[in-house]
Design a protein around this motif. Structure first.
Motif, PDB file in Angstrom:
ATOM      1  N   ARG A   1       6.188  75.241  29.985  1.00 33.89           N
ATOM      2  CA  ARG A   1       4.981  76.070  30.100  1.00 33.89           C
ATOM      3  C   ARG A   1       3.964  75.658  29.038  1.00 33.89           C
ATOM      4  O   ARG A   1       2.787  75.435  29.345  1.00 33.89           O
ATOM      5  N   ASP A   2       4.429  75.533  27.785  1.00 31.97           N
ATOM      6  CA  ASP A   2       3.511  75.233  26.689  1.00 31.97           C
ATOM      7  C   ASP A   2       2.885  73.840  26.838  1.00 31.97           C
ATOM      8  O   ASP A   2       1.710  73.640  26.538  1.00 31.97           O
TER       9      ASP A   2
ATOM     10  N   GLN B   1      10.117  77.334  28.412  1.00 27.04           N
ATOM     11  CA  GLN B   1       8.980  77.674  27.555  1.00 27.04           C
ATOM     12  C   GLN B   1       8.277  76.390  27.102  1.00 27.04           C
ATOM     13  O   GLN B   1       7.049  76.316  27.063  1.00 27.04           O
TER      14      GLN B   1
ATOM     15  N   PRO C   1      15.589  79.584  28.508  1.00 27.63           N
ATOM     16  CA  PRO C   1      14.290  80.084  28.033  1.00 27.63           C
ATOM     17  C   PRO C   1      13.524  79.020  27.242  1.00 27.63           C
ATOM     18  O   PRO C   1      12.336  78.798  27.491  1.00 27.63           O
ATOM     19  N   ASN C   2      14.225  78.321  26.333  1.00 30.93           N
ATOM     20  CA  ASN C   2      13.545  77.295  25.545  1.00 30.93           C
ATOM     21  C   ASN C   2      13.073  76.142  26.397  1.00 30.93           C
ATOM     22  O   ASN C   2      11.954  75.639  26.257  1.00 30.93           O
TER      23      ASN C   2
ATOM     24  N   PHE D   1      10.311  84.249  28.230  1.00 31.64           N
ATOM     25  CA  PHE D   1       9.804  83.476  27.097  1.00 31.64           C
ATOM     26  C   PHE D   1       9.406  84.316  25.884  1.00 31.64           C
ATOM     27  O   PHE D   1       9.373  85.534  25.941  1.00 31.64           O
ATOM     28  N   ASP D   2       9.076  83.597  24.807  1.00 31.89           N
ATOM     29  CA  ASP D   2       8.530  84.178  23.579  1.00 31.89           C
ATOM     30  C   ASP D   2       9.482  85.198  22.967  1.00 31.89           C
ATOM     31  O   ASP D   2       9.055  86.220  22.419  1.00 31.89           O
TER      32      ASP D   2
ATOM     33  N   LYS E   1       4.852  85.091  31.142  1.00 33.24           N
ATOM     34  CA  LYS E   1       5.904  85.631  30.264  1.00 33.24           C
ATOM     35  C   LYS E   1       7.299  85.326  30.783  1.00 33.24           C
ATOM     36  O   LYS E   1       8.289  85.502  30.087  1.00 33.24           O
TER      37      LYS E   1
END
Ligand code: PMP
Ligand code: GLN
Length: 384
Positions: A297-298, A294, A290-291, A209-210, A315
């Motif tokens: 997660r968010d 993520q 990943p998006n 992520f990120d 991460k």
């Protein structure tokens, strides 16, 4: 003769895995299951249709022992695109019954009695038993809580002539940490001029992520030349139940690996391999992971805002660590059990991933779930 006298256990200290225990307990108590890592939503219908098509077309007999060549070629192409490393599809790639079998076979290929194998704790649970089964000695190195960073000087200090292998897992289950380039350069330095083999568990390669980039050992010459690298389609395609993955290694290592693979599993599911050979070329499917994760997660972390749990950074992987030190002094196994029974949310206590059962009052929650599942769980956790 008693029944017990028939058994001379090779794994006297091993019980049933925490994933089995917690999922069972979650079902028994009708709890939201964020313990064992698996999605609660469907996988690609197109991929399922491709498998179905292959079954109807009669691709239902044994696949070649190392796996379907077209699938190995697709994997070779993917590795080249992603990490700039060319693996020979013929000799350096084997399709396995999930990452677990690949890891087990890699360990059985290289570990002899008396060999030392370095692992990092908290460690995913399938490494140590396999090492012990082959007479190896597990040398655990504890990641520094709360950031779970590796002290590479400590690693260098533990390497000796008996060190046969180092097992790494990046992105890391259960810590959700990821290695940066410097970590891999340090590892490359440590193993230079040794006969140490690396087993690199990279099943969460796309769950990062990120904006960080996955650092595969494949991209580091001094590591790739001595590594078994392990991946799992279960993670990449939201289908943990298919149990299909693959292992990459230089020809000489892979040759030995296949000697064991052929008598352990021989080959794995043919129609799924046929379908994946075609589907793997659709790069957008895994490049959007990943998006996708993520956002999950968010979402979960946002809904936990204001709770008494400590939120650790995630991460990579699809796990979120939460600390409960402000809520209870119970040990983490007892607290996780109470969370299921009283509050109906299931998680995994981290102490089970340490030989010495280190208890930092941390639980692991899987966020590979529908948003409605995450919302219900977060609302409960916030109320505690
Ligand atoms: N390694 C790690 C770090 C994992 O988390 C898992 C399972 N989630 C595996 C290996 C095993 O993967 P598979 O289900 O493909 O055997
Ligand atoms: N890898 C999954 C996890 O970490 C569990 C797989 C299993 O149950 N063996 O939750």
């Amino acid at each position: 003769m008693t029944k017990a006298s028939l058994i001379n256990s090779k794994l006297p200290r091993v019980g049933t895995t925490i994933f089995t225990i917690m999922s069972r307990l979650a079902n028994e108590h009708n709890a939201i299951n964020l313990s064992q890592g698996f999605p609660d939503y469907g996988c690609s219908k197109e991929l399922v249709a491709l498998i179905h098509k292959n079954m109807l077309a009669g691709n239902n007999q044994y696949a070649p022992m190392p796996g379907l060549l077209s699938l190995r070629e697709a994997i070779s192409k993917k590795m080249d695109c992603a990490y700039g490393k060319k693996h020979d599809a013929e000799t350096e790639i084997t399709i396995t019954a999930g990452a677990t079998q690949a890891i087990f076979t890699a360990i059985s290929t290289i570990v002899n009695p008396g060999d030392e194998v370095i692992i990092f704790e908290p460690a995913y649970d399938c490494y140590a038993p396999a090492i012990e089964l082959y007479g190896g000695k597990v040398v655990p190195i504890t990641l520094q809580f709360p950031n779970y960073t590796i002290d590479w000087k400590e690693v260098a200090g533990l390497v000796n002539t008996k060190t046969r292998a180092i097992i790494i897992n990046n992105p890391n289950n259960p810590t959700s940490g990821v290695f940066d380039k410097n970590d891999l350069l340090q590892l490359e330095n440590i193993v230079r001029n040794t006969n140490i083999v690396i087993i690199s568990d990279e099943v969460y390669e796309h769950l990062i992520f990120d904006g960080a980039q996955h650092q595969s050992v494949a991209a580091f010459k001094g590591l790739a030349e001595r590594s078994f690298i392990v991946f799992s389609f279960g993670k990449t395609y939201h289908a943990t139940g298919w149990k299909i993955g693959y292992c990459l290694a230089p020809k000489e290592l892979m040759n030995e690996f296949r000697k064991i693979h052929q008598f352990n599993v021989f080959c794995v599911n043919n129609p799924i391999q046929q379908a994946l050979a075609e589907y793997l070329n659709k790069t957008e499917d895994y490049l959007t992971l990943p998006n996708f994760f993520q956002e999950k997660r968010d979402f979960f972390v946002d809904k936990l805002n204001g709770s008494r749990f400590t939120i650790y950074p995630s991460k990579g992987t699809y796990f979120q660590l939460l600390g409960y030190e402000k809520i209870s002094r119970e040990n983490d196994v007892a607290f996780a059990e109470r969370l299921i029974k009283e509050f109906k949310v299931a998680s995994i206590p981290l102490s089970v991933f340490y030989d010495k059962k280190e208890d930092n009052k941390v639980l692991r929650f899987c966020f590979a779930k529908k948003n409605e599942t995450l919302l219900s769980a977060a609302e409960i956790l916030k109320s505690i």
